[in-house]
Design a protein around this motif. Structure first.
Motif, PDB file in Angstrom:
ATOM      1  N   PHE A  41      36.575  35.641  48.253  1.00 14.88           N
ATOM      2  CA  PHE A  41      35.643  36.168  46.430  1.00 14.88           C
ATOM      3  C   PHE A  41      36.142  36.819  45.708  1.00 14.88           C
ATOM      4  CE2 PHE A  41      32.745  39.227  43.909  1.00 14.88           C
ATOM      5  CZ  PHE A  41      32.088  38.023  43.368  1.00 14.88           C
ATOM      6  N   GLN A  42      36.996  37.409  45.718  1.00 15.11           N
ATOM      7  CA  GLN A  42      38.555  37.856  45.018  1.00 15.11           C
ATOM      8  C   GLN A  42      38.954  37.082  44.823  1.00 15.11           C
ATOM      9  OE1 GLN A  42      40.074  41.838  46.275  1.00 15.11           O
ATOM     10  NE2 GLN A  42      41.765  41.592  44.769  1.00 15.11           N
ATOM     11  N   THR A  43      39.700  36.321  45.556  1.00 11.34           N
ATOM     12  CA  THR A  43      41.526  35.456  44.790  1.00 11.34           C
ATOM     13  C   THR A  43      40.204  34.078  44.482  1.00 11.34           C
ATOM     14  OG1 THR A  43      41.334  34.731  47.263  1.00 11.34           O
ATOM     15  CG2 THR A  43      42.346  36.883  46.393  1.00 11.34           C
ATOM     16  N   ILE A  44      39.269  33.396  45.227  1.00 11.90           N
ATOM     17  CA  ILE A  44      38.937  31.915  45.101  1.00 11.90           C
ATOM     18  C   ILE A  44      37.931  31.789  44.031  1.00 11.90           C
ATOM     19  CG2 ILE A  44      38.317  29.767  45.999  1.00 11.90           C
ATOM     20  CD1 ILE A  44      39.846  30.492  48.396  1.00 11.90           C
ATOM     21  N   GLY A  45      37.181  32.984  44.142  1.00 11.05           N
ATOM     22  CA  GLY A  45      35.135  32.719  43.345  1.00 11.05           C
ATOM     23  C   GLY A  45      34.475  32.076  44.450  1.00 11.05           C
ATOM     24  N   THR A  46      33.049  31.908  44.157  1.00 12.47           N
ATOM     25  CA  THR A  46      31.955  31.772  45.411  1.00 12.47           C
ATOM     26  C   THR A  46      32.055  30.205  45.756  1.00 12.47           C
ATOM     27  OG1 THR A  46      30.691  31.022  43.196  1.00 12.47           O
ATOM     28  CG2 THR A  46      30.457  33.771  43.428  1.00 12.47           C
ATOM     29  N   THR A  47      33.010  29.607  45.327  1.00 14.92           N
ATOM     30  CA  THR A  47      33.204  28.534  46.571  1.00 14.92           C
ATOM     31  C   THR A  47      34.226  27.977  46.563  1.00 14.92           C
ATOM     32  OG1 THR A  47      33.535  27.004  44.008  1.00 14.92           O
ATOM     33  CG2 THR A  47      31.045  27.450  45.128  1.00 14.92           C
ATOM     34  N   PHE A  48      35.291  27.751  47.549  1.00 16.80           N
ATOM     35  CA  PHE A  48      35.683  27.434  48.156  1.00 16.80           C
ATOM     36  C   PHE A  48      35.828  25.858  48.780  1.00 16.80           C
ATOM     37  CE2 PHE A  48      33.450  29.172  51.766  1.00 16.80           C
ATOM     38  CZ  PHE A  48      33.960  29.261  52.487  1.00 16.80           C
ATOM     39  N   VAL A  49      36.930  25.453  49.190  1.00 16.48           N
ATOM     40  CA  VAL A  49      37.657  24.823  49.914  1.00 16.48           C
ATOM     41  C   VAL A  49      38.637  25.298  51.225  1.00 16.48           C
ATOM     42  CG1 VAL A  49      36.402  22.803  48.023  1.00 16.48           C
ATOM     43  CG2 VAL A  49      39.030  23.220  49.089  1.00 16.48           C
ATOM     44  N   LEU A  50      38.161  24.062  52.335  1.00 19.45           N
ATOM     45  CA  LEU A  50      39.349  24.155  52.805  1.00 19.45           C
ATOM     46  C   LEU A  50      41.033  23.133  52.367  1.00 19.45           C
ATOM     47  CD1 LEU A  50      37.594  24.442  56.473  1.00 19.45           C
ATOM     48  CD2 LEU A  50      38.045  26.626  55.054  1.00 19.45           C
ATOM     49  N   GLN A  51      41.833  23.991  53.079  1.00 17.08           N
ATOM     50  CA  GLN A  51      42.831  22.935  53.174  1.00 17.08           C
ATOM     51  C   GLN A  51      44.729  23.465  54.302  1.00 17.08           C
ATOM     52  OE1 GLN A  51      45.025  24.172  49.696  1.00 17.08           O
ATOM     53  NE2 GLN A  51      45.288  26.391  49.951  1.00 17.08           N
ATOM     54  N   TRP A  52      45.059  22.394  54.287  1.00 14.31           N
ATOM     55  CA  TRP A  52      46.087  22.358  55.589  1.00 14.31           C
ATOM     56  C   TRP A  52      47.399  22.921  54.231  1.00 14.31           C
ATOM     57  CZ3 TRP A  52      49.649  18.805  55.388  1.00 14.31           C
ATOM     58  CH2 TRP A  52      49.704  17.589  54.975  1.00 14.31           C
ATOM     59  N   MET A  53      47.506  21.998  54.032  1.00 15.75           N
ATOM     60  CA  MET A  53      49.190  22.733  53.145  1.00 15.75           C
ATOM     61  C   MET A  53      49.924  24.120  53.335  1.00 15.75           C
ATOM     62  SD  MET A  53      50.087  20.150  51.844  1.00 15.75           S
ATOM     63  CE  MET A  53      51.137  20.220  50.791  1.00 15.75           C
ATOM     64  N   GLN A  54      48.722  25.238  53.261  1.00 15.59           N
ATOM     65  CA  GLN A  54      49.580  26.221  53.450  1.00 15.59           C
ATOM     66  C   GLN A  54      48.417  27.665  53.795  1.00 15.59           C
ATOM     67  OE1 GLN A  54      50.597  27.293  48.668  1.00 15.59           O
ATOM     68  NE2 GLN A  54      48.648  27.888  47.992  1.00 15.59           N
ATOM     69  N   TRP A  55      49.255  28.492  53.981  1.00 20.44           N
ATOM     70  CA  TRP A  55      47.491  29.849  54.535  1.00 20.44           C
ATOM     71  C   TRP A  55      47.679  30.821  53.168  1.00 20.44           C
ATOM     72  CZ3 TRP A  55      47.671  35.131  54.285  1.00 20.44           C
ATOM     73  CH2 TRP A  55      45.990  35.597  55.584  1.00 20.44           C
ATOM     74  N   PRO A  56      46.198  31.104  53.564  1.00 21.68           N
ATOM     75  CA  PRO A  56      45.324  31.234  54.523  1.00 21.68           C
ATOM     76  C   PRO A  56      44.554  30.544  54.514  1.00 21.68           C
ATOM     77  CG  PRO A  56      44.488  32.325  52.869  1.00 21.68           C
ATOM     78  CD  PRO A  56      45.623  31.901  52.147  1.00 21.68           C
ATOM     79  N   ARG A  96      40.306  43.034  32.029  1.00 15.96           N
ATOM     80  CA  ARG A  96      39.938  41.764  32.503  1.00 15.96           C
ATOM     81  C   ARG A  96      39.679  41.761  33.386  1.00 15.96           C
ATOM     82  NH1 ARG A  96      42.180  37.390  34.729  1.00 15.96           N
ATOM     83  NH2 ARG A  96      44.281  38.593  34.832  1.00 15.96           N
ATOM     84  N   SER A  97      38.966  41.108  34.330  1.00 15.98           N
ATOM     85  CA  SER A  97      38.499  41.679  35.884  1.00 15.98           C
ATOM     86  C   SER A  97      39.507  40.720  36.085  1.00 15.98           C
ATOM     87  CB  SER A  97      37.734  41.370  36.162  1.00 15.98           C
ATOM     88  OG  SER A  97      36.785  41.230  37.171  1.00 15.98           O
ATOM     89  N   LYS A  98      39.576  40.888  37.398  1.00 15.61           N
ATOM     90  CA  LYS A  98      41.056  40.242  38.670  1.00 15.61           C
ATOM     91  C   LYS A  98      39.895  38.770  39.758  1.00 15.61           C
ATOM     92  CE  LYS A  98      44.989  41.113  39.483  1.00 15.61           C
ATOM     93  NZ  LYS A  98      46.033  42.235  39.845  1.00 15.61           N
ATOM     94  N   VAL A  99      38.426  40.166  39.543  1.00 12.49           N
ATOM     95  CA  VAL A  99      38.128  39.031  40.505  1.00 12.49           C
ATOM     96  C   VAL A  99      37.456  38.028  40.266  1.00 12.49           C
ATOM     97  CG1 VAL A  99      35.933  39.411  41.408  1.00 12.49           C
ATOM     98  CG2 VAL A  99      36.901  41.818  41.162  1.00 12.49           C
TER      99      VAL A  99
END
Length: 623
Positions: free
Chosen positions: A445-460, A126-129
């Motif tokens: 791309f590897q950990t979140i996907g092809t779409t993302f959002v910004l958040q302030w709770m934790q790094w990164p 299974r791909s982890k990407v």
């Protein structure tokens, strides 16, 4: 920090001392070098012409080296094949064709191996990407060599699939397994892997990823890498054999034209790697001497073996060069070089009979069975002109050296004019910014996907849609990358008197823009990095290029995206320093090596400094 500054100052002082020695006040330059510097522009033109003419001569098959077998123990084409399981292949083809949808091909292959009394196992992965989720199930088995000591083995790879060609290839391979298990001359074990590639257009890339997952576990590479760098989860290998010295991927992608069989061979690996030339030469000899078949390289027959059309003898060498540079996954075999396995893809003619296919596989397997030691004698860096001629790196380095020499001369000319060495921090900043784009994009791309959002709770501070602390809407990764990548920072950094026209042209010539232009007008010219189908718009082409480069970097560690971000982007921005108007150089202007000096030795100069002297003369006359 203080010690680091002291160390840097010492190095700069030593560099300034070397600079002073290299000038006329120090060691005297040879007169021939002064003449070369004086006519450096003429040398540039001569070098380009010389490189073109030398390449024309070197890449003509008539002037190339003739291919030969360096590993004489291979003995290709000298073995008499005795494969006689054609009836078994036909029966197995019917079993694959009549296979109900409730039963998978993996289960049928496992059953056949068990009936033959051979070891066989399934291998789920299974791909982890996150940007390209996929999974599959391989099946692999072993033919144990009676004379094998367990130190080395060879690999055979076939792709699973429900198309007619896939079913025919699988049935013929299993018939060969039935034949090979009874032979007593095997000095190496044979690992047969059926990789799960699916039926979609990207099946080759998925099958290559499936083979990558198998080799990762087989070669125990994951023990040498951090867990974060591994992009696949897979089952452990349940049985082991020796180190793989070579691997061959078989399919039926070849053809027949007017009764002439054509075997299609693919040799390119990841990041420009190539298979050991002896393996290619051996398979070519088998195809020619035993099966009277022509060999197509990069999908093209060379001029001596294609009686149906005429074309330039330089087509194959040119395709060899740019496909090696731009095609990452030429075939399933491309990932073999990543693990030190010499491999290629052999596309047998789809008109081969069951017997002829089995005998071809037998001959290649016995060729690799005869190797006395790991393949190492022949060439690993070469350019093919056809199946009989090649150019080694010792030959094609000549035109490359001729091309680079004028650049070295120009760099030395600028070096002799430096009064004080200065390294602009902004140039380093461009590379750091490009590297940041590379790290951020591949991470998302590897950990979140092809779409993302910004958040302030934790790094990164990035996450998926709906995460805790989200304060932005969902953004497209590809579009965000294109926006940041295509904003020219050079005009804002080099804020001096400049030509608006040259700056505008440089802004348009963004690396992504150039690649998208090529993709729209010449679709599929450079392989998978460029879209193989015509795009409706420039944006669609740019998105496809960026997505392909990012995906291949994350999944296969291909260098295209890294080079684009860390070299293409910085160099493009630094070129804006050259877009200044011709005229007096402003005081304190920012250059690559700081402020230049006028010629004191009477050399003819050109460009802005000649104009500066002209203005100074007029000013003195007025005074």
């Amino acid at each position: 920090m203080e010690n680091l500054l002291k160390f840097t100052n010492k190095k700069l002082k030593l560099l300034e001392m070397a600079l002073e020695i290299s000038k006329d006040g120090g060691t005297t330059r040879p007169k021939i070098l002064d003449k070369i510097l004086k006519f450096r522009k003429v040398a540039l033109i001569i070098a380009y012409i010389g490189a073109y003419l030398s390449a024309q001569w070197l890449f003509d098959p008539v002037n190339m080296e003739v291919t030969r077998i360096s590993e004489h123990s291979l003995m290709p084409g000298l073995v008499t094949p005795k494969f006689d399981k054609s009836g078994i292949a036909i029966q197995l083809y019917r079993r694959f064709s009549d296979l109900p949808k409730s039963k998978s091909q993996q289960e049928l292959i496992h059953t056949i191996f068990s009936d033959l009394g051979l070891e066989c196992f399934t291998h789920k992965w299974r791909s982890k990407v996150a940007g390209n989720p996929m999974n599959g199930e391989n099946v692999y088995g072993f033919i144990r060599g009676p004379r094998n000591d367990g130190a080395e083995a060879q690999m055979i790879v076939v792709q699973l699939g429900r198309s007619e060609k896939s079913r025919r290839m699988m049935s013929r391979m299993l018939a060969f397994v039935d034949y090979a298990k009874d032979q007593v001359y095997w000095a190496r074990d044979i690992v047969i892997v059926f990789v799960d590639g699916g039926e979609k257009n990207d099946s080759i890339e998925k099958a290559a990823f499936a083979l990558d997952a198998f080799l990762l576990k087989y070669q125990k590479i994951e023990a040498l890498n951090s867990k974060k760098s591994i992009t696949v989860e897979a089952d452990e290998i349940q049985a082991q054999t020796g180190a793989l010295i070579g691997g061959v991927v078989y399919d039926l992608s070849g053809m027949a034209v007017k009764g002439q069989h054509i075997v299609n061979i693919q040799t390119n690996g990841l990041n420009g790697q190539q298979v050991n030339l002896d393996v290619f030469n051996g398979i070519t000899k088998i195809a020619d001497s035993k099966h009277h078949s022509r060999v197509a390289i990069f999908g093209t027959l060379h001029r001596h073996s294609n009686p149906y059309m005429e074309y330039s003898p330089f087509i194959v060498p040119m395709r060899a060069l740019y496909t090696q540079a731009f095609i990452s996954i030429e075939g399933i075999h491309s990932v073999l070089g990543k693990y030190g396995v010499q491999g290629l893809t052999v596309g047998l003619s789809h008109d081969y009979s069951e017997k002829q296919t089995g005998q071809f596989i037998e001959e290649v397997s016995r060729m690799l069975n005869n190797v006395l030691e790991r393949l190492h004698q022949s060439y690993f860096m070469y350019v093919l002109a056809d199946d009989l001629h090649f150019s080694s790196i010792a030959m094609y380095i000549i035109p490359l050296t001729i091309l680079v020499s004028p650049l070295v001369i120009s760099a030395y000319f600028e070096w002799t004019k430096i009064q004080e060495f200065q390294f602009p921090v902004v140039h380093l900043a461009f590379h750091v910014l490009g590297f940041f784009y590379y790290i951020a994009t591949t991470y998302v791309f590897q950990t979140i996907g092809t779409t993302f959002v910004l958040q302030w709770m934790q790094w990164p501070f990035v996450g998926i849609d709906g995460c805790d602390g989200q304060f932005t809407p969902s953004w497209s990764l590809i579009n965000s990358f294109l926006i940041f990548f295509m904003i020219p920072l050079g005009p804002y950094v080099f804020l001096k008197t400049r030509s608006i026209f040259r700056s505008s042209v440089l802004a348009i010539l963004n690396p992504i823009s150039v690649l998208a232009f090529v993709a729209i007008n010449i679709p599929g010219m450079f392989g998978q990095l460029f879209p193989t189908i015509s795009q409706d718009s420039w944006l669609a082409a740019a998105q496809s290029i960026a997505l392909t480069a990012i995906r291949e970097d994350v999944e296969f560690k291909v260098n295209h995206f890294f080079l684009l971000c860390c070299f293409g982007y910085p160099i493009w921005n630094m070129l804006f320093a050259c877009s200044m108007r011709y005229g007096p150089e402003p005081q304190g202007s920012l250059g690559i090596f700081g402020n230049g000096s006028d010629d004191d030795d009477g050399d003819d100069d050109d460009g802005p400094q000649k104009t500066n002297r002209g203005h100074s003369t007029k000013k003195n006359k007025r005074e």
